[in-house]
Design an enzyme around this catalytic site. Structure first.
Site, PDB file in Angstrom:
ATOM      1  N   ASP A  51     -26.266 -32.325 -82.102  1.00  0.00           N
ATOM      2  CA  ASP A  51     -25.430 -31.572 -80.800  1.00  0.00           C
ATOM      3  C   ASP A  51     -26.098 -30.360 -79.750  1.00  0.00           C
ATOM      4  OD1 ASP A  51     -23.604 -31.320 -83.426  1.00  0.00           O
ATOM      5  OD2 ASP A  51     -24.179 -29.741 -84.528  1.00  0.00           O
ATOM      6  N   ILE A  81     -14.577 -26.356 -90.101  1.00  0.00           N
ATOM      7  CA  ILE A  81     -15.882 -24.822 -90.524  1.00  0.00           C
ATOM      8  C   ILE A  81     -14.930 -24.631 -90.823  1.00  0.00           C
ATOM      9  CG2 ILE A  81     -17.615 -24.213 -91.288  1.00  0.00           C
ATOM     10  CD1 ILE A  81     -19.196 -26.281 -88.609  1.00  0.00           C
ATOM     11  N   ALA A 131     -21.799 -35.269 -87.312  1.00  0.00           N
ATOM     12  CA  ALA A 131     -23.551 -36.136 -87.329  1.00  0.00           C
ATOM     13  C   ALA A 131     -23.041 -37.470 -87.706  1.00  0.00           C
ATOM     14  CB  ALA A 131     -23.388 -36.205 -89.783  1.00  0.00           C
ATOM     15  N   HIS A 142      -1.285 -52.426-103.827  1.00  0.00           N
ATOM     16  CA  HIS A 142      -0.221 -51.668-103.754  1.00  0.00           C
ATOM     17  C   HIS A 142      -0.541 -50.976-104.663  1.00  0.00           C
ATOM     18  CE1 HIS A 142       3.538 -50.453-104.576  1.00  0.00           C
ATOM     19  NE2 HIS A 142       3.539 -50.925-105.434  1.00  0.00           N
ATOM     20  N   GLU A 189     -40.479 -32.588 -86.993  1.00  0.00           N
ATOM     21  CA  GLU A 189     -39.752 -31.427 -87.807  1.00  0.00           C
ATOM     22  C   GLU A 189     -40.364 -29.632 -87.864  1.00  0.00           C
ATOM     23  OE1 GLU A 189     -35.951 -31.392 -87.795  1.00  0.00           O
ATOM     24  OE2 GLU A 189     -36.635 -29.660 -88.710  1.00  0.00           O
ATOM     25  N   GLY A 246     -11.633 -17.959 -86.893  1.00  0.00           N
ATOM     26  CA  GLY A 246     -11.770 -19.284 -86.721  1.00  0.00           C
ATOM     27  C   GLY A 246     -10.954 -20.410 -87.180  1.00  0.00           C
ATOM     28  N   GLY A 247     -10.255 -21.101 -87.246  1.00  0.00           N
ATOM     29  CA  GLY A 247      -9.234 -21.898 -88.005  1.00  0.00           C
ATOM     30  C   GLY A 247      -9.724 -23.508 -87.494  1.00  0.00           C
ATOM     31  N   THR A 280     -28.949 -29.914 -90.301  1.00  0.00           N
ATOM     32  CA  THR A 280     -27.830 -29.074 -90.342  1.00  0.00           C
ATOM     33  C   THR A 280     -27.356 -30.067 -91.659  1.00  0.00           C
ATOM     34  OG1 THR A 280     -28.216 -28.060 -88.584  1.00  0.00           O
ATOM     35  CG2 THR A 280     -26.372 -27.648 -89.856  1.00  0.00           C
ATOM     36  N   GLY A 337     -17.796 -21.720 -84.367  1.00  0.00           N
ATOM     37  CA  GLY A 337     -18.172 -22.563 -83.507  1.00  0.00           C
ATOM     38  C   GLY A 337     -19.826 -22.753 -83.544  1.00  0.00           C
TER      39      GLY A 337
END
Ligand SMILES: Cc1cc2nc3c(=O)[nH]c(=O)nc-3n(C[C@H](O)[C@H](O)[C@H](O)COP(=O)(O)OP(=O)(O)OC[C@H]3O[C@@H](n4cnc5c(N)ncnc54)[C@H](O)[C@@H]3O)c2cc1C
Length: 466
Positions: free
Chosen positions: A305, A182, A313, A443, A37, A178-179, A44, A265
């Site tokens: 990803d 995120i 994730a 309930h 790493e 961007g909708g 992320t 994205g």
């Protein structure tokens, strides 16, 4: 030359959700594992994604509740948002989880290698001149924010989600480009914190991957909250102004704001890492894999990803575990990507599992698809919370060789993200409405809305108006 001490059953490149899940499971199965790493284990999701954004969204919820408390008969005054205080809370959550994760790496006796790795041969990763040989190699280098051609993210006025998570102030106004998930989550946070927000989305709806009904309900709720959005309109350019930015769109409308948040994205992190040279085939940067996440090279896998599956994730976790079990010869079942639960944690939340109505019609024929929408107005707990929304079920009927099962569950409303756990059991266990109708829901809970929707679909409606 590889040294004997640097030979492992599994060498994993990238310690995000996909990489560390694979490392943990492989270690559990008795394999010796190296996890490489370049930054921090957790990737992320922990440091720049799921966890910090959800902390911001929770702070946003607290702000909304303070603002609206008088409607519950509780008088409070919202004195403002102390962004350093919010960041301290958020960073504290991340730090605690990071510490825990590092502890697990140690406890499972995983060899953690700090540094940037390159795939120097199909079974070798080189880090700072040192070679790590794996009988199996797992690529898990994740993704990074994308931009659009000609749109330069400067980190000051034009920012990505990475920068947004470090802002030390609440901007007066933001255009969110961007909708998708995120973009909508940040739009929701900024509005709750008091900013003017406009979302610009190229496609005809917000959260365009969701069932159209969910998109419309979210749009209605955002409109009520004063979050502006410009859908079905593309970005064409941006200029700097004295006070921020001016965003231009294809339909000729301009939007001024202090900040432009680019949320169009994320793209795979694969360039310059030696993948193609080692024979690992890619497509637009994504590593190509089969259902077991095996690449074109024997004993080289890829997860998370970096491969063209849902960028979530928990998908990375599932793929990492799948790969570890495959390497260990356990014969695991491939991931059913339709059965992955999906949540947008905005106010209100959008949650789903299974097929949208449109996809179900495509797959089974529209004549075999039945839907039912249960309005949260009839749900006591939702009424108490003052939230609005729906549970929509998509069922198939009369398909040869199939039970009349529920193939899609789509929910909008505060806290419905928590209901997705039950939704995914319903989808993944191929339940019919009658199967679910047998289960008693406590309930008053929001979970009852799921129960009532299935009761209604099974022909036994309870709290439903005609
Ligand atoms: C703002 C935001 C919010 C999100 N919210 C959610 C959410 O609520 N729920 C959800 O499920 N998902 C969410 N996601 C998506 C989620 O974060 C990703 O799907 C997940 O992190 C992917 O895991 P990964 O292991 O594939 O990649 P990453 O987490 O990106 O990890 C890859 C790791 O590899 C390391 N690396 C890369 N190249 C090298 C190299 N050459 N050598 C060594 N190390 C290397 C990186 O440093 C990184 O740590 C969100 C993402 C963002 C950006």
């Amino acid at each position: 030359m590889a040294e004997a001490g640097n030979v492992f059953d599994v060498v994993i490149l990238g310690g995000g959700s996909g990489g560390y899940a694979c490392a943990f499971r492989a270690a559990d199965l008795g394999l010796n594992v190296a996890l490489i790493e370049k930054a921090e284990v957790g990737g992320t999701c922990l440091h720049r994604g799921c966890i910090p954004t959800k902390a911001l969204l929770h702070a946003a919820e607290v702000a909304d509740l303070s603002r609206e408390s008088a409607s519950f008969g509780v008088n409070t005054i919202l004195n403002g948002i102390d962004m350093p205080g919010v960041n301290k809370y958020k960073d504290g959550v991340v730090a605690g989880l990071y510490k825990g994760l590092q502890g697990i790496v140690k406890a499972r006796k995983i060899t953690f290698v700090a540094g940037e790795g390159v795939l120097s041969a199909p079974n070798q990763v080189t880090v700072n001149g040192e070679v790590y040989t794996g009988r199996n190699v797992v690529l898990a280098t994740g993704s990074a924010p994308k931009s659009l051609p000609g749109l330069q993210i400067d980190g000051q006025r034009i920012i990505s989600s990475d920068h947004a998570l470090k802002l030390d102030r609440v901007p007066a106004s933001v255009v969110v480009l961007g909708g998708g998930v995120i973009g909508c989550e940040f739009a929701s946070v900024y509005k709750s914190f008091g900013a003017e927000v406009t979302i610009v989305e190229f496609l005809p709806h917000l959260v365009p991957l969701e069932d159209e009904n969910s998109s419309k309900l979210l749009e209605r709720a955002f409109r009520r909250r004063g979050i502006k959005f410009e859908i079905d309109n593309g970005f064409t350019g941006v200029d700097y102004t004295d006070t921020g930015v001016r965003v231009h769109t294809a339909k000729g409308k301009d939007f001024d704001a202090e900040l432009l948040l680019v949320a169009v994205g994320r793209g795979p992190v694969s360039a310059g890492l030696g993948f193609e040279q080692a024979g690992v085939q890619t497509d637009r940067g994504y590593v190509k894999v089969n259902e077991y996440c095996q690449t074109s090279v024997q004993n080289v896998y890829a997860v998370g990803d970096l491969i063209p599956t849902l960028q979530l994730a928990h998908v990375g976790f599932a793929e990492g575990i799948l790969v570890a079990e495959h390497i260990a010869g356990l014969n695991p079942r491939p991931v059913d990507y339709d059965g992955v639960p999906r949540v947008t944690y905005s106010n209100p939340e959008v949650a789903s599992c299974g097929l949208t109505e449109a996809r179900a019609a495509e797959k089974f024929g529209a004549e075999h698809v039945k839907t039912l929408s249960y309005n949260l107005a009839g749900n006591g707990k939702s009424k108490i919370l003052k939230t609005q929304g729906e549970v929509k079920l998509v069922q198939i009927q009369g398909v040869a060789g199939e039970d009349d099962r529920v193939v899609g569950i789509h929910m909008v409303g505060d806290r419905v993200g928590e209901l997705v756990a039950e939704a995914q059991l319903i989808y993944n266990w191929d339940a019919t409405p009658l199967d679910v109708a047998q289960f008693i829901h406590a309930h008053p809970t929001q979970g009852e809305a799921l129960g009532e929707a299935h009761l209604a679909l099974a022909g036994k409606p309870l709290h439903v108006h005609d």
